[in-house]
Design a protein around this motif. Sequence first.
Motif, PDB file in Angstrom:
ATOM      1  N   GLY A  90       0.782  -1.158   0.027  1.00  0.00           N
ATOM      2  CA  GLY A  90      -0.200   0.051   0.196  1.00  0.00           C
ATOM      3  C   GLY A  90       1.160   1.290   0.062  1.00  0.00           C
ATOM      4  O   GLY A  90       0.443   2.406   0.009  1.00  0.00           O
ATOM      5  N   ALA A  91       1.982   1.088  -0.122  1.00  0.00           N
ATOM      6  CA  ALA A  91       2.988   2.412   0.053  1.00  0.00           C
ATOM      7  C   ALA A  91       2.917   3.099  -1.322  1.00  0.00           C
ATOM      8  O   ALA A  91       3.314   2.257  -2.175  1.00  0.00           O
ATOM      9  CB  ALA A  91       4.309   1.968   0.253  1.00  0.00           C
ATOM     10  N   GLU A  92       2.789   4.297  -1.368  1.00  0.00           N
ATOM     11  CA  GLU A  92       3.093   5.102  -2.455  1.00  0.00           C
ATOM     12  C   GLU A  92       4.337   5.220  -3.079  1.00  0.00           C
ATOM     13  O   GLU A  92       4.773   4.985  -4.155  1.00  0.00           O
ATOM     14  CB  GLU A  92       2.307   6.274  -2.437  1.00  0.00           C
ATOM     15  N   ARG A  93       5.268   5.305  -2.323  1.00  0.00           N
ATOM     16  CA  ARG A  93       6.575   5.572  -2.314  1.00  0.00           C
ATOM     17  C   ARG A  93       7.555   4.570  -1.452  1.00  0.00           C
ATOM     18  O   ARG A  93       7.237   3.942  -0.567  1.00  0.00           O
ATOM     19  CB  ARG A  93       7.021   6.947  -1.922  1.00  0.00           C
ATOM     20  N   PHE A  94       8.763   4.465  -2.174  1.00  0.00           N
ATOM     21  CA  PHE A  94       9.916   3.526  -1.220  1.00  0.00           C
ATOM     22  C   PHE A  94      10.308   4.331  -0.127  1.00  0.00           C
ATOM     23  O   PHE A  94       9.960   5.619   0.124  1.00  0.00           O
ATOM     24  CB  PHE A  94      11.256   3.371  -2.482  1.00  0.00           C
ATOM     25  N   HIS A  95      10.949   3.576   0.985  1.00  0.00           N
ATOM     26  CA  HIS A  95      10.986   4.352   2.199  1.00  0.00           C
ATOM     27  C   HIS A  95      12.666   4.658   2.101  1.00  0.00           C
ATOM     28  O   HIS A  95      13.401   4.153   1.080  1.00  0.00           O
ATOM     29  CB  HIS A  95      10.746   3.255   3.049  1.00  0.00           C
ATOM     30  N   HIS A  96      13.307   5.271   2.968  1.00  0.00           N
ATOM     31  CA  HIS A  96      14.656   5.707   3.150  1.00  0.00           C
ATOM     32  C   HIS A  96      15.398   5.008   4.045  1.00  0.00           C
ATOM     33  O   HIS A  96      14.875   4.327   4.859  1.00  0.00           O
ATOM     34  CB  HIS A  96      14.705   7.057   3.570  1.00  0.00           C
ATOM     35  N   HIS A  97      16.775   4.960   3.800  1.00  0.00           N
ATOM     36  CA  HIS A  97      17.605   4.238   4.678  1.00  0.00           C
ATOM     37  C   HIS A  97      18.633   5.103   5.579  1.00  0.00           C
ATOM     38  O   HIS A  97      18.977   6.018   4.891  1.00  0.00           O
ATOM     39  CB  HIS A  97      18.310   2.973   4.104  1.00  0.00           C
ATOM     40  N   MET A  98      19.046   4.614   6.670  1.00  0.00           N
ATOM     41  CA  MET A  98      20.438   5.235   7.391  1.00  0.00           C
ATOM     42  C   MET A  98      21.340   3.886   7.516  1.00  0.00           C
ATOM     43  O   MET A  98      20.890   2.810   8.090  1.00  0.00           O
ATOM     44  CB  MET A  98      19.805   5.636   8.622  1.00  0.00           C
ATOM     45  N   VAL A  99      22.466   3.992   6.770  1.00  0.00           N
ATOM     46  CA  VAL A  99      23.529   3.127   6.810  1.00  0.00           C
ATOM     47  C   VAL A  99      24.746   3.546   7.953  1.00  0.00           C
ATOM     48  O   VAL A  99      25.228   4.494   7.840  1.00  0.00           O
ATOM     49  CB  VAL A  99      24.104   2.925   5.702  1.00  0.00           C
ATOM     50  N   CYS A 100      24.924   2.667   8.957  1.00  0.00           N
ATOM     51  CA  CYS A 100      26.043   3.111   9.843  1.00  0.00           C
ATOM     52  C   CYS A 100      27.487   2.677   9.296  1.00  0.00           C
ATOM     53  O   CYS A 100      27.576   1.582   8.922  1.00  0.00           O
ATOM     54  CB  CYS A 100      25.608   2.422  11.402  1.00  0.00           C
ATOM     55  N   ILE A 101      28.031   3.576   9.414  1.00  0.00           N
ATOM     56  CA  ILE A 101      29.571   3.510   8.738  1.00  0.00           C
ATOM     57  C   ILE A 101      30.493   2.827  10.023  1.00  0.00           C
ATOM     58  O   ILE A 101      31.575   2.125   9.316  1.00  0.00           O
ATOM     59  CB  ILE A 101      29.989   4.729   8.289  1.00  0.00           C
TER      60      ILE A 101
END
Length: 150
Positions: A90-101
């Motif tokens: 049901g999501a209209e858009r993709f979600h975002h991510h936070m990557v720990c370095i």
Amino acid sequence: MEQRMDNIKKQLHAHSYKLTPQREATVRVLLENEEDHLSAEDVYLLLKERSPEIGLATVYRTLELLSDLKIIHKINFGDGVARYDLNAEGAERFHHHMVCIQCGSVDEIMEDLLGEVEKKVERNFQFKIYDHQLTFHGVCHRCTENTDKK
């Protein structure tokens, strides 16, 4: 999980594809490990435990098909490894991510942060946007807390 599997089956059928046993097994691994952002090799290793007859080439083909049909998203966090993320129901858009370095963890941001940016890009560059991906690279709260405790 069965409801999502049924929806994916319908999406495949809408594009004249069948949910073969190999595709079903691959989708089940993705559903069971949804928070892990698995690579094709990760999927293959998990599949080998329950379906040793499925080869790595089949996994790659299945993931590419699912990606082409927008059932999953193919993402890269800058480490040269393609990872796969199921499209949220049901999501209209993709979600975002936070990557720990530091630890390599990947956390998700489920809200769309770029609505105004999209409008500006469409207006200023006459570019019709259908989706976007945003990945932040930094230090996660777990690593920050561990550093603060030392």
